[in-house]
Scaffold this motif. Structure first.
Motif, PDB file in Angstrom:
ATOM      1  N   ARG A 116       3.443  -4.443  -1.732  1.00 52.87           N
ATOM      2  CA  ARG A 116       2.833  -3.541  -2.712  1.00 52.87           C
ATOM      3  C   ARG A 116       3.703  -2.295  -2.845  1.00 52.87           C
ATOM      4  NH1 ARG A 116      -0.859  -5.610  -5.885  1.00 52.87           N
ATOM      5  NH2 ARG A 116      -1.865  -3.589  -6.188  1.00 52.87           N
ATOM      6  N   MET A 117       3.467  -1.547  -3.915  1.00 47.09           N
ATOM      7  CA  MET A 117       4.108  -0.244  -4.060  1.00 47.09           C
ATOM      8  C   MET A 117       3.168   0.673  -4.842  1.00 47.09           C
ATOM      9  SD  MET A 117       7.018  -0.701  -7.074  1.00 47.09           S
ATOM     10  CE  MET A 117       7.414   1.049  -7.028  1.00 47.09           C
ATOM     11  N   PRO A 118       3.298   1.982  -4.649  1.00 46.85           N
ATOM     12  CA  PRO A 118       2.458   2.899  -5.423  1.00 46.85           C
ATOM     13  C   PRO A 118       2.872   2.892  -6.889  1.00 46.85           C
ATOM     14  CG  PRO A 118       4.081   4.122  -4.154  1.00 46.85           C
ATOM     15  CD  PRO A 118       4.170   2.691  -3.697  1.00 46.85           C
ATOM     16  N   MET A 139       0.843  -1.184   0.000  1.00 47.77           N
ATOM     17  CA  MET A 139       0.000   0.000   0.000  1.00 47.77           C
ATOM     18  C   MET A 139       0.882   1.238   0.000  1.00 47.77           C
ATOM     19  SD  MET A 139      -1.286   0.279   3.961  1.00 47.77           S
ATOM     20  CE  MET A 139      -1.970   1.910   3.722  1.00 47.77           C
ATOM     21  N   CYS A 140       0.283   2.385  -0.052  1.00 50.15           N
ATOM     22  CA  CYS A 140       1.001   3.647   0.099  1.00 50.15           C
ATOM     23  C   CYS A 140       0.213   4.469   1.101  1.00 50.15           C
ATOM     24  CB  CYS A 140       1.103   4.384  -1.238  1.00 50.15           C
ATOM     25  SG  CYS A 140       1.882   6.012  -1.084  1.00 50.15           S
ATOM     26  N   GLY A 141       0.827   4.693   2.279  1.00 50.15           N
ATOM     27  CA  GLY A 141       0.103   5.385   3.330  1.00 50.15           C
ATOM     28  C   GLY A 141       0.743   6.670   3.799  1.00 50.15           C
ATOM     29  N   ARG A 142       1.955   6.959   3.355  1.00 54.21           N
ATOM     30  CA  ARG A 142       2.638   8.205   3.704  1.00 54.21           C
ATOM     31  C   ARG A 142       3.592   8.580   2.578  1.00 54.21           C
ATOM     32  NH1 ARG A 142       2.727   8.839   9.412  1.00 54.21           N
ATOM     33  NH2 ARG A 142       0.686   8.107  10.115  1.00 54.21           N
ATOM     34  N   PHE A 143       3.750   9.887   2.336  1.00 57.45           N
ATOM     35  CA  PHE A 143       4.737  10.325   1.360  1.00 57.45           C
ATOM     36  C   PHE A 143       5.205  11.727   1.681  1.00 57.45           C
ATOM     37  CE2 PHE A 143       0.708  11.596  -0.649  1.00 57.45           C
ATOM     38  CZ  PHE A 143       0.993  12.826  -1.232  1.00 57.45           C
ATOM     39  N   THR A 144       6.119  12.249   0.864  1.00 60.59           N
ATOM     40  CA  THR A 144       6.655  13.588   1.073  1.00 60.59           C
ATOM     41  C   THR A 144       6.545  14.407  -0.203  1.00 60.59           C
ATOM     42  OG1 THR A 144       8.921  12.973   0.439  1.00 60.59           O
ATOM     43  CG2 THR A 144       8.326  12.718   2.756  1.00 60.59           C
ATOM     44  N   ILE A 145       6.337  15.708  -0.048  1.00 63.65           N
ATOM     45  CA  ILE A 145       6.399  16.651  -1.156  1.00 63.65           C
ATOM     46  C   ILE A 145       7.007  17.926  -0.588  1.00 63.65           C
ATOM     47  CG2 ILE A 145       3.927  17.202  -0.798  1.00 63.65           C
ATOM     48  CD1 ILE A 145       5.943  17.489  -4.104  1.00 63.65           C
ATOM     49  N   THR A 146       8.295  18.116  -0.865  1.00 67.84           N
ATOM     50  CA  THR A 146       9.053  19.182  -0.206  1.00 67.84           C
ATOM     51  C   THR A 146       9.655  20.193  -1.172  1.00 67.84           C
ATOM     52  OG1 THR A 146      11.163  17.975  -0.231  1.00 67.84           O
ATOM     53  CG2 THR A 146       9.659  17.525   1.597  1.00 67.84           C
TER      54      THR A 146
END
Length: 223
Positions: free
Chosen positions: A163-165, A1-8
């Motif tokens: 899994r992966m996004p 799954m994808c439950g957290r990410f960053t956009i900086t």
């Protein structure tokens, strides 16, 4: 799954990268710990060009009775998009790109779970494949929400999670956004695992597990 990410990365970089014609972001700041149910930057195709705006992460289908369902619909499996009522129509009509420069995943170990941050080797921006919808509450208020599509892991991610996004190749982003593209079969073909050779993963602090933590220290590698 994808439950957290960053956009900086800076807003100007997003506008140039995605050829933004219209920017609807009221505000933008680096986010080191993006979590479900937050409003996140997203790109969709407008009539005159690409639009940058906000979608709440956690899909609420237009036909849902209440918006609580969003908390359980942060991801959509690429393999079953054409089978699920919540996603089938959106695949051919409401697609979006979700900009990111890294994402977190947890590896199960004997002593517990170890968080990793996964990024491009060149440190660059990339795009999750997403779907969005617009829900209207009984009072007529509209809520725009999205989900991130996931797929089978590549060789790098297989060591961390099952899994992966879906990270779209840059040359496929325009096709994914195209308003007149409604061929579900060809769209699904774009939803492949990204090349492991272009990515790297490193361990980070368990502090990322707490959504209240949101600082650049979360990006630092730990042993």
């Amino acid at each position: 799954m994808c439950g957290r990410f960053t956009i900086t990365l800076p807003l100007d970089e997003l506008i140039v990268r995605y050829l933004i014609f219209e920017n609807r972001l009221a505000k933008f700041a680096p986010n080191y710990n993006v979590a479900p149910m937050q409003f996140i930057p997203a790109v969709i195709s407008g009539k005159q060009g690409n639009r940058l705006g906000e979608l709440r992460w956690g899909l609420v289908p237009s036909w849902a009775k209440e918006d609580k369902i969003g908390g359980s619909m942060i991801n959509a499996r690429a393999e079953s998009l054409t089978e699920k009522p919540a996603f089938r129509k959106l695949l051919t009509s409401r697609r979006c790109l979700i900009p990111a420069d890294g994402f977190y995943e947890w590896q199960q170990r004997e002593g517990g779970k170890q968080p990793f941050r996964i990024v491009m080797k060149d440190g660059g921006l990339f795009s999750f494949a997403g779907l969005y919808d617009i829900w209207t509450d009984p009072e007529g208020n509209k809520l725009a929400t999205c989900t991130i599509i996931t797929t089978e892991p590549n060789s790098l991610m297989a060591e961390i999670h099952t899994r992966m996004p879906v990270i779209l190749r840059q040359e496929h982003e325009a096709e994914w956004l195209a308003r007149d593209h409604a061929d579900a079969a060809s769209l699904v073909k774009l939803l492949q695992s990204y090349e492991a050779a272009k990515m790297r993963a490193y361990t980070v602090s368990s502090a990322v597990g707490n959504v209240r933590n949101n600082s650049k220290e979360l990006l630092e590698a730990v042993k």
